[in-house]
Design an enzyme around this catalytic site. Sequence first.
Site, PDB file in Angstrom:
ATOM      1  N   ILE A 126       0.696  -1.134  -0.121  1.00  0.00           N
ATOM      2  CA  ILE A 126       0.047   0.009  -0.117  1.00  0.00           C
ATOM      3  C   ILE A 126       0.985   1.435   0.070  1.00  0.00           C
ATOM      4  O   ILE A 126       1.725   1.306   0.816  1.00  0.00           O
ATOM      5  CB  ILE A 126      -1.056   0.175   1.198  1.00  0.00           C
ATOM      6  CG1 ILE A 126      -1.915   1.203   0.918  1.00  0.00           C
ATOM      7  CG2 ILE A 126      -0.333  -0.212   2.655  1.00  0.00           C
ATOM      8  CD1 ILE A 126      -3.230   0.871   1.795  1.00  0.00           C
ATOM      9  N   GLU A 245      -4.752  -1.524  10.823  1.00  0.00           N
ATOM     10  CA  GLU A 245      -3.075  -1.580  10.562  1.00  0.00           C
ATOM     11  C   GLU A 245      -2.682  -1.177  11.763  1.00  0.00           C
ATOM     12  O   GLU A 245      -1.707  -1.829  12.240  1.00  0.00           O
ATOM     13  CB  GLU A 245      -2.907  -0.309   9.347  1.00  0.00           C
ATOM     14  CG  GLU A 245      -1.618  -0.238   9.504  1.00  0.00           C
ATOM     15  CD  GLU A 245      -1.023   0.863   8.082  1.00  0.00           C
ATOM     16  OE1 GLU A 245      -1.855   0.885   7.193  1.00  0.00           O
ATOM     17  OE2 GLU A 245       0.075   1.310   8.107  1.00  0.00           O
ATOM     18  N   LEU A 340      20.440  -4.351  29.784  1.00  0.00           N
ATOM     19  CA  LEU A 340      20.616  -5.445  30.623  1.00  0.00           C
ATOM     20  C   LEU A 340      21.730  -6.664  29.956  1.00  0.00           C
ATOM     21  O   LEU A 340      22.276  -7.407  31.011  1.00  0.00           O
ATOM     22  CB  LEU A 340      19.467  -6.261  31.048  1.00  0.00           C
ATOM     23  CG  LEU A 340      18.556  -5.245  32.188  1.00  0.00           C
ATOM     24  CD1 LEU A 340      17.318  -5.852  32.538  1.00  0.00           C
ATOM     25  CD2 LEU A 340      19.404  -4.922  33.488  1.00  0.00           C
TER      26      LEU A 340
HETATM   27  C1  LIG Z   1      10.457   1.271   7.049  1.00  0.00           C
HETATM   28  C2  LIG Z   1       9.278   2.125   6.592  1.00  0.00           C
HETATM   29  C3  LIG Z   1       8.174   1.359   5.994  1.00  0.00           C
HETATM   30  C4  LIG Z   1       7.230   2.234   5.725  1.00  0.00           C
HETATM   31  N1  LIG Z   1       6.050   1.596   4.942  1.00  0.00           N
HETATM   32  C5  LIG Z   1       5.029   2.412   4.349  1.00  0.00           C
HETATM   33  C6  LIG Z   1       4.204   1.761   3.453  1.00  0.00           C
HETATM   34  O1  LIG Z   1       4.110   0.623   3.281  1.00  0.00           O
HETATM   35  N2  LIG Z   1       3.292   2.527   2.988  1.00  0.00           N
HETATM   36  C7  LIG Z   1       3.343   3.994   3.095  1.00  0.00           C
HETATM   37  O2  LIG Z   1       2.443   4.687   2.520  1.00  0.00           O
HETATM   38  N3  LIG Z   1       4.368   4.294   3.810  1.00  0.00           N
HETATM   39  C8  LIG Z   1       5.107   3.837   4.534  1.00  0.00           C
HETATM   40  N4  LIG Z   1       6.074   4.366   5.535  1.00  0.00           N
HETATM   41  C9  LIG Z   1       6.022   5.812   5.735  1.00  0.00           C
HETATM   42  C10 LIG Z   1       5.194   5.905   6.967  1.00  0.00           C
HETATM   43  O3  LIG Z   1       4.162   5.899   7.131  1.00  0.00           O
HETATM   44  C11 LIG Z   1       5.677   7.531   7.331  1.00  0.00           C
HETATM   45  O4  LIG Z   1       7.414   7.757   7.397  1.00  0.00           O
HETATM   46  C12 LIG Z   1       5.096   8.333   8.430  1.00  0.00           C
HETATM   47  O5  LIG Z   1       3.929   8.104   8.189  1.00  0.00           O
HETATM   48  C13 LIG Z   1       5.602   9.644   8.951  1.00  0.00           C
HETATM   49  O6  LIG Z   1       5.708  10.326   7.683  1.00  0.00           O
HETATM   50  P1  LIG Z   1       6.964  11.224   7.500  1.00  0.00           P
HETATM   51  O7  LIG Z   1       7.916  10.307   7.307  1.00  0.00           O
HETATM   52  O8  LIG Z   1       6.680  11.883   6.174  1.00  0.00           O
HETATM   53  O9  LIG Z   1       7.002  12.090   8.671  1.00  0.00           O
HETATM   54  P2  LIG Z   1       6.769  13.767   8.497  1.00  0.00           P
HETATM   55  O10 LIG Z   1       5.193  13.779   8.339  1.00  0.00           O
HETATM   56  O11 LIG Z   1       7.574  14.476   7.875  1.00  0.00           O
HETATM   57  O12 LIG Z   1       6.656  13.868  10.188  1.00  0.00           O
HETATM   58  C14 LIG Z   1       8.165  14.491  10.696  1.00  0.00           C
HETATM   59  C15 LIG Z   1       7.941  14.511  12.199  1.00  0.00           C
HETATM   60  O13 LIG Z   1       6.802  15.541  12.441  1.00  0.00           O
HETATM   61  C16 LIG Z   1       5.843  15.126  13.161  1.00  0.00           C
HETATM   62  N5  LIG Z   1       4.502  15.804  12.883  1.00  0.00           N
HETATM   63  C17 LIG Z   1       3.931  15.679  11.547  1.00  0.00           C
HETATM   64  N6  LIG Z   1       2.813  16.279  11.870  1.00  0.00           N
HETATM   65  C18 LIG Z   1       2.494  16.438  13.021  1.00  0.00           C
HETATM   66  C19 LIG Z   1       1.480  17.162  13.797  1.00  0.00           C
HETATM   67  N7  LIG Z   1       0.467  17.616  12.986  1.00  0.00           N
HETATM   68  N8  LIG Z   1       1.621  17.363  15.106  1.00  0.00           N
HETATM   69  C20 LIG Z   1       2.647  16.943  15.911  1.00  0.00           C
HETATM   70  N9  LIG Z   1       3.780  16.343  15.161  1.00  0.00           N
HETATM   71  C21 LIG Z   1       3.807  16.127  13.774  1.00  0.00           C
HETATM   72  C22 LIG Z   1       5.846  13.584  13.110  1.00  0.00           C
HETATM   73  O14 LIG Z   1       5.413  13.137  14.333  1.00  0.00           O
HETATM   74  C23 LIG Z   1       7.456  13.334  13.011  1.00  0.00           C
HETATM   75  O15 LIG Z   1       7.887  13.141  14.306  1.00  0.00           O
HETATM   76  C24 LIG Z   1       7.063   3.601   5.731  1.00  0.00           C
HETATM   77  C25 LIG Z   1       8.132   4.233   6.472  1.00  0.00           C
HETATM   78  C26 LIG Z   1       9.296   3.373   6.877  1.00  0.00           C
HETATM   79  C27 LIG Z   1      10.708   3.946   7.501  1.00  0.00           C
END
Ligand SMILES: Cc1cc2nc3c(=O)[nH]c(=O)nc-3n(C[C@H](O)[C@H](O)[C@H](O)COP(=O)(O)OP(=O)(O)OC[C@H]3O[C@@H](n4cnc5c(N)ncnc54)[C@H](O)[C@@H]3O)c2cc1C
Length: 382
Positions: A126, A245, A340
């Site tokens: 997805i 999920e 630990l």
């Molecule tokens: C190993 C791995 C597997 C993944 N698999 C999938 C997948 O199969 N499909 C898919 O679609 N995605 C996938 N992802 C993506 C993952 O879901 C996103 O990385 C995640 O949702 C965070 O988005 P971002 O990385 O863009 O962080 P950002 O949205 O840029 O966030 C950066 C920081 O800001 C904070 N932040 C953002 N908005 C707010 C808010 N409103 N209030 C407070 N804090 C906030 C976040 O919590 C975070 O700490 C995967 C990621 C990894 C690393």
Amino acid sequence: MDRTLFDAEHEMFRDSVRAFIDKEVGPHNDAWERAGIVDRRLFTRAGANGFLGMAAPEELGGGGVADFRYNVVIAEEVQRGGVNAAGLGWTLHNDICLPYFLSLCTPEQQARWLPGICSGELITAIAMTEPGIGSDLASMTTSAIRDGDHYVVNGSKTFITNGINADLVITAVKTNPAERHAGMSLLVLERGMDGFERGRNLEKIGMHAQDTAELFFTDVRVPVENRLGDEGSGFRSLVTKLPQERLSIAVTAVATARVALDQTLGYVKERTAFGIPVGSFQNSRFRLAEMATEIEIAQTFTDRCVLGLNAGTLTAEEAAMAKWWCTELAKRVVDTCLQLHGGYGYMLEYPIARAYADTRITTIYGGTTEIMKEIIGKSLGV
Ligand SMILES: Cc1cc2nc3c(=O)[nH]c(=O)nc-3n(C[C@H](O)[C@H](O)[C@H](O)COP(=O)(O)OP(=O)(O)OC[C@H]3O[C@@H](n4cnc5c(N)ncnc54)[C@H](O)[C@@H]3O)c2cc1C
């Protein structure tokens, strides 16, 4: 505390899953970790053994039983077997992608895709996240503009689990780029479509056997028959499916913590310092006691959530609570367990080291801890 979640059938299923992991996953795990991807045969072997599509109709190759407890068994056994990364694509296929195919597909789409999904010949993924957006889904820019019987898709996705192996990618797109939530739809992009290309299998700090990839779309012509649900309903569909999920991630997190604690108990009873087992120091006992307590509490809550999911009553807020609290717990537990173990905890030959790297992502993917708290906070009227 006695766990009442499972019946005898689940325990029989557990025995089969355990034997499967010991025989078909464990022996290949190190090679897959080095390769950065699992062999596709993991999926076909799991399918042949009845470990894919348990909730799909029998006549389309599934198990015909919509009971998330079977999914929980697989998640727990994956952790017990220490094959987290290899298991992630498998649980994503069952727990996260399958529900879209079960509830949003037309009968024609189900006949086309479900047999392959259940046999493991069609691996699913997805794709929501893009290079420029993750948490703020409604700002996505991948577009799908209608042209006759097709959508023309342009854009890119990143961090996609099963990204290299996937044959069917549920892709969140903007069918109306002028709108935010209301402009989103879901399309199934298939391996081999012209203009659909994979980028890198991304290098990560953990989850090495999991292929996490970039996807690129250049004028990909996707037939309208590959749309899941109505045009413009994509965001609503995601919101409906994300609780499962998040619960899946929470269940895995509790299992991770339990396995880490069990392994650590074994270690601290054997290892000695100053003439006594390191587990006998009061600090060690207190830390172990704290972890044992929190794991029991987390287990009780996630088990309740699983029953809620089965009954159709699990709310988005409850799933968000389970997700953030259990993943933060797992992160804390694994860190404490590594401590630990002393220096040996930092050595990859000890499972706790791999668990430490693998667990770090769980408070981020599936919606970050901060976003989970936003969901819960909004429901409190603040
Ligand atoms: C190993 C791995 C597997 C993944 N698999 C999938 C997948 O199969 N499909 C898919 O679609 N995605 C996938 N992802 C993506 C993952 O879901 C996103 O990385 C995640 O949702 C965070 O988005 P971002 O990385 O863009 O962080 P950002 O949205 O840029 O966030 C950066 C920081 O800001 C904070 N932040 C953002 N908005 C707010 C808010 N409103 N209030 C407070 N804090 C906030 C976040 O919590 C975070 O700490 C995967 C990621 C990894 C690393």
